[in-house]
Write a protein that holds these residues in place. Structure first.
Motif, mmCIF file in Angstrom:
data_model
loop_
_atom_site.group_PDB
_atom_site.id
_atom_site.type_symbol
_atom_site.label_atom_id
_atom_site.label_comp_id
_atom_site.label_asym_id
_atom_site.label_seq_id
_atom_site.Cartn_x
_atom_site.Cartn_y
_atom_site.Cartn_z
ATOM 1 N N UNK A 177 30.306 41.671 49.215
ATOM 2 C CA UNK A 177 31.047 41.825 47.962
ATOM 3 C C UNK A 177 32.058 40.698 47.777
ATOM 4 N N UNK A 178 32.722 40.300 48.847
ATOM 5 C CA UNK A 178 33.694 39.209 48.759
ATOM 6 C C UNK A 178 33.006 37.906 48.366
ATOM 7 N N UNK A 179 31.820 37.661 48.931
ATOM 8 C CA UNK A 179 31.078 36.442 48.589
ATOM 9 C C UNK A 179 30.624 36.467 47.134
ATOM 10 N N UNK A 180 30.157 37.608 46.674
ATOM 11 C CA UNK A 180 29.745 37.733 45.276
ATOM 12 C C UNK A 180 30.926 37.524 44.335
ATOM 13 N N UNK A 181 32.075 38.092 44.689
ATOM 14 C CA UNK A 181 33.262 37.921 43.848
ATOM 15 C C UNK A 181 33.653 36.449 43.755
ATOM 16 N N UNK A 182 33.583 35.732 44.858
ATOM 17 C CA UNK A 182 33.894 34.305 44.840
ATOM 18 C C UNK A 182 32.918 33.537 43.956
ATOM 19 N N UNK A 183 31.646 33.926 43.984
ATOM 20 C CA UNK A 183 30.648 33.265 43.139
ATOM 21 C C UNK A 183 30.938 33.518 41.664
ATOM 22 N N UNK A 201 33.898 34.201 40.360
ATOM 23 C CA UNK A 201 35.114 33.464 40.019
ATOM 24 C C UNK A 201 34.834 31.971 39.869
ATOM 25 N N UNK A 202 33.934 31.432 40.687
ATOM 26 C CA UNK A 202 33.532 30.032 40.555
ATOM 27 C C UNK A 202 32.920 29.783 39.183
ATOM 28 N N UNK A 203 32.083 30.706 38.728
ATOM 29 C CA UNK A 203 31.426 30.533 37.435
ATOM 30 C C UNK A 203 32.375 30.766 36.266
ATOM 31 N N UNK A 204 33.425 31.543 36.477
ATOM 32 C CA UNK A 204 34.483 31.638 35.470
ATOM 33 C C UNK A 204 35.200 30.292 35.368
ATOM 34 N N UNK A 205 35.539 29.715 36.508
ATOM 35 C CA UNK A 205 36.295 28.462 36.530
ATOM 36 C C UNK A 205 35.531 27.315 35.882
ATOM 37 N N UNK A 206 34.207 27.315 36.005
ATOM 38 C CA UNK A 206 33.435 26.210 35.423
ATOM 39 C C UNK A 206 32.997 26.504 33.990
ATOM 40 N N UNK A 207 33.363 27.687 33.467
ATOM 41 C CA UNK A 207 33.131 27.990 32.067
ATOM 42 C C UNK A 207 31.842 28.706 31.751
ATOM 43 N N UNK A 208 31.103 29.158 32.764
ATOM 44 C CA UNK A 208 29.839 29.846 32.519
ATOM 45 C C UNK A 208 30.025 31.344 32.300
ATOM 46 N N UNK A 209 31.129 31.898 32.807
ATOM 47 C CA UNK A 209 31.465 33.305 32.603
ATOM 48 C C UNK A 209 32.837 33.399 31.946
ATOM 49 N N UNK A 210 33.036 34.463 31.189
ATOM 50 C CA UNK A 210 34.303 34.650 30.496
ATOM 51 C C UNK A 210 35.402 34.995 31.496
ATOM 52 N N UNK A 211 36.669 34.748 31.145
ATOM 53 C CA UNK A 211 37.758 35.216 32.012
ATOM 54 C C UNK A 211 37.683 36.731 32.170
ATOM 55 N N UNK A 212 38.185 37.261 33.266
ATOM 56 C CA UNK A 212 38.082 38.715 33.483
ATOM 57 C C UNK A 212 38.713 39.489 32.334
ATOM 58 N N UNK A 213 37.961 40.389 31.696
ATOM 59 C CA UNK A 213 38.501 41.140 30.557
ATOM 60 C C UNK A 213 39.558 42.159 30.951
ATOM 61 N N UNK A 214 39.640 42.499 32.225
ATOM 62 C CA UNK A 214 40.680 43.394 32.728
ATOM 63 C C UNK A 214 40.830 43.121 34.223
#
Length: 218
Positions: free
Chosen positions: A121-127, A129-142
């Motif tokens: 789960x920690x590894x998935x969360x880091x992945x 967050x990486x995709x949020x930082x590079x703009x592929x995923x939206x910032x966390x909605x909550x």
């Protein structure tokens, strides 16, 4: 000795996968491996040691795959990781169908598996967050949104075969597995993520799935 142990593990894995863990005795495994129970016990003293050896194989393969994916967790690499995870889980399907029985009967395996789940789960969360930082995923909605998503991805994948079999769903192939995993992630795509995702050759069982607009298109 290593060849003999491998033959025992292969015989046990085939029986566990087809008959279920609780229905297989050492005699069945010995018969499948073409040896006496006494000879088998020389290499593996009981069923627990065989299950532990198979679990060690599985967990090491999954850890190695996750570590490789973590190097550059782009969508293309993520899709490859999803498909390879399906391959490992289908090869050791007994573990995912009989998880509760295994961790109840063999506490040491249960402790190791729980530690692996937290790490996964920690590894998935880091992945994520990486995709949020590079703009592929939206910032966390909550708060904790991506921690929850990581947990949902892990739970969906680990329980996928059990759920499909119980519900008598026809498809147990990698196309359905990949589609179910991506369906959890896609609501968080940005327009950039949608474009990148559209370029991946996904083996999806529903050819119309990719054409359905996500929230980021509205």
């Amino acid at each position: 000795m290593s060849d003999t142990k491998k033959r025992i593990r292969e015989a046990a894995l085939s029986l566990f996968n087809t008959q279920g863990l609780v229905n297989v005795r050492l005699q069945h495994i010995a018969d499948g491996a073409g040896m006496s129970v006494g000879n088998l016990a020389y290499h593996y003293r009981n069923k627990e040691t065989i299950v532990a050896a198979l679990y060690q194989e599985l967990s090491q393969q999954l850890r190695d795959l996750m570590k490789e994916f973590q190097i550059v967790p782009l969508f293309e690499h993520w899709n490859r990781q999803i498909l390879q995870t399906y391959g490992f889980q289908s090869h050791y399907i007994f573990f995912f169908l009989d998880t509760l029985e295994i961790i109840r009967a063999y506490p040491a395996i249960g402790r190791s598996y729980r530690a692996y789940l937290h790490w996964q789960e920690a590894q998935l969360r880091q992945s994520l967050e990486f995709n949020v930082a590079r703009g592929a995923l939206i910032p966390p909605p909550f708060p904790e949104a991506y921690s929850q998503l990581a947990r949902h991805i892990r739970a969906s994948q680990d329980g996928w075969f059990t759920r499909r079999i119980i519900c008598e769903e026809a498809s147990l192939d990698q196309e359905a597995y990949a589609a179910d995993t991506w369906s959890l992630i896609r609501p968080f795509f940005t327009p950039m993520g949608e474009r990148e995702f559209a370029q991946i050759h996904l083996p999806l069982y529903d050819p119309t799935w990719l054409s359905q607009p996500g929230p980021s298109d509205s």
